[in-house]
Design a protein around this motif. Structure first.
Motif, PDB file in Angstrom:
ATOM      1  N   THR A 152       0.851  -1.195   0.000  1.00 25.39           N
ATOM      2  CA  THR A 152       0.000   0.000   0.000  1.00 25.39           C
ATOM      3  C   THR A 152       0.881   1.238   0.000  1.00 25.39           C
ATOM      4  N   LYS A 171       2.233   4.288  -9.146  1.00 31.03           N
ATOM      5  CA  LYS A 171       1.983   5.133  -7.989  1.00 31.03           C
ATOM      6  C   LYS A 171       3.300   5.625  -7.405  1.00 31.03           C
ATOM      7  N   THR A 223       6.838   9.694  -6.031  1.00 33.74           N
ATOM      8  CA  THR A 223       5.471   9.266  -5.745  1.00 33.74           C
ATOM      9  C   THR A 223       4.515  10.151  -6.534  1.00 33.74           C
ATOM     10  N   GLY A 233       0.578   5.401  -0.117  1.00 34.80           N
ATOM     11  CA  GLY A 233      -0.301   6.566  -0.058  1.00 34.80           C
ATOM     12  C   GLY A 233      -1.766   6.191  -0.018  1.00 34.80           C
ATOM     13  N   GLY A 234      -2.079   5.091   0.673  1.00 35.06           N
ATOM     14  CA  GLY A 234      -3.458   4.651   0.780  1.00 35.06           C
ATOM     15  C   GLY A 234      -3.988   3.908  -0.432  1.00 35.06           C
ATOM     16  N   VAL A 235      -3.124   3.666  -1.416  1.00 36.40           N
ATOM     17  CA  VAL A 235      -3.532   2.980  -2.645  1.00 36.40           C
ATOM     18  C   VAL A 235      -2.902   1.592  -2.702  1.00 36.40           C
ATOM     19  N   GLU A 236      -3.707   0.587  -3.030  1.00 38.16           N
ATOM     20  CA  GLU A 236      -3.192  -0.771  -3.174  1.00 38.16           C
ATOM     21  C   GLU A 236      -2.376  -0.871  -4.452  1.00 38.16           C
ATOM     22  N   ASP A 246      -0.643   0.687  -9.544  1.00 37.43           N
ATOM     23  CA  ASP A 246      -2.008   0.567  -9.052  1.00 37.43           C
ATOM     24  C   ASP A 246      -2.864  -0.290  -9.988  1.00 37.43           C
TER      25      ASP A 246
END
Length: 284
Positions: free
Chosen positions: A175, A236, A254, A177-180, A230
């Motif tokens: 993960t 990402k 990022t 920045g909160g993104v899978e 992502d």
């Protein structure tokens, strides 16, 4: 403003710009994902598929942190538009000095701003202008031309270099920045990059050559790359590492957003010191 201060501020900007171009805006890799038929595709095919998506990028914002050869540590937040070509970047290079520097590339010129501290040394002017067209005349490699040349590159083009990796592999899910995301890693040499560049069209060859030149200038012949991708096949996060003859490269970028409006304006003229005019004055 003293020549030493100008040079330090220019080097700080150049360090961050070089890092942006080197570690740049890869639009990533989708290894072991399923295609429309539901079948897994190879890492190489996934990288190629994602690299093709760079053609759709008209703008992006990103954050970067790491080290570049000779200039040391750099940090920056930036936004770039490819149509029209423009960039805005706020940066620090702690190993070059404590100053915070803002860079704007717009209208074919690079503006470097140091705020109130710079204004104290430049009779109230807080921005320095480098014009590639005027600074490039007279032979030799000018400071303004060097910075402008770096700014004119599209960092998203760097993603195509990873298609040359022969050992690309999937690391796992993470993960960011909160993104899978799915993380991939691979290595690629400059010889391999040059080989792949022979089969590109004229425009792509020109972009490819500029990217390779950045690594050559650092004395780097091999890169290790990591990409965090992502679910939409966008990178990402991206990391590039290499050993140069002037020190190590280790830069992480990022990505925050894609294809959103990016507006960059030149600073007010009364706050700008034009280096080309200053040099002309010194010569006369």
């Amino acid at each position: 403003m003293s020549i030493s201060v100008r040079t330090g501020r220019k080097r700080a900007a150049a360090a961050v710009l070089a890092a942006a171009l080197l570690a740049g805006g890869a639009v990533g890799c989708g290894s072991e994902k399923s295609d429309e038929a539901g079948e897994d595709i190879s890492p190489a095919a996934a990288v190629k598929k994602a690299a093709d998506k760079t053609e759709d990028l008209t703008s992006f914002t990103f954050r970067m942190k790491g080290t570049v050869p000779e200039d040391g540590r750099v940090r920056a937040d930036a936004a770039m538009s490819t149509k029209p070509l423009a960039m805005s970047m706020k940066m620090t290079a702690p190993d070059q000095g404590p100053e915070k520097v803002e860079m704007r590339f717009v209208g074919g010129a690079v503006y470097l701003g140091g705020g109130k501290e710079a204004a104290k040394e430049m009779d109230g002017k807080s921005w320095i202008k480098f014009d590639a067209k005027t600074m490039g005349k007279g032979g030799g490699k000018s400071a303004g031309g060097s910075v402008s040349s770096q700014a004119e590159n599209n960092p998203a083009d760097q993603s195509t270099l990873l298609t040359g990796s022969k050992d690309l592999k999937k690391v796992g899910s993470e993960t960011v920045g909160g993104v899978e995301t799915t993380r991939y890693t691979g290595t690629v040499t400059l010889d391999r990059m040059r080989e792949l560049g022979k089969n590109e069209d004229a425009a792509a060859k020109k972009r490819h050559a500029k990217s390779i030149k950045q690594y050559e200038d650092m004395g780097i012949e091999k890169l290790t790359m990591d990409l965090w991708v992502d679910g939409e096949d966008h990178t990402k996060q991206f990391r590039a590492r290499g050993k140069g003859d002037k020190g190590p490269l280790d830069m992480t970028i990022t990505f925050l957003d894609y294809n959103k409006p990016v507006h960059v304006e030149a600073p007010p003229k009364n706050l700008v010191m034009d280096i080309a005019k200053e040099m002309k004055g010194l010569q006369s």
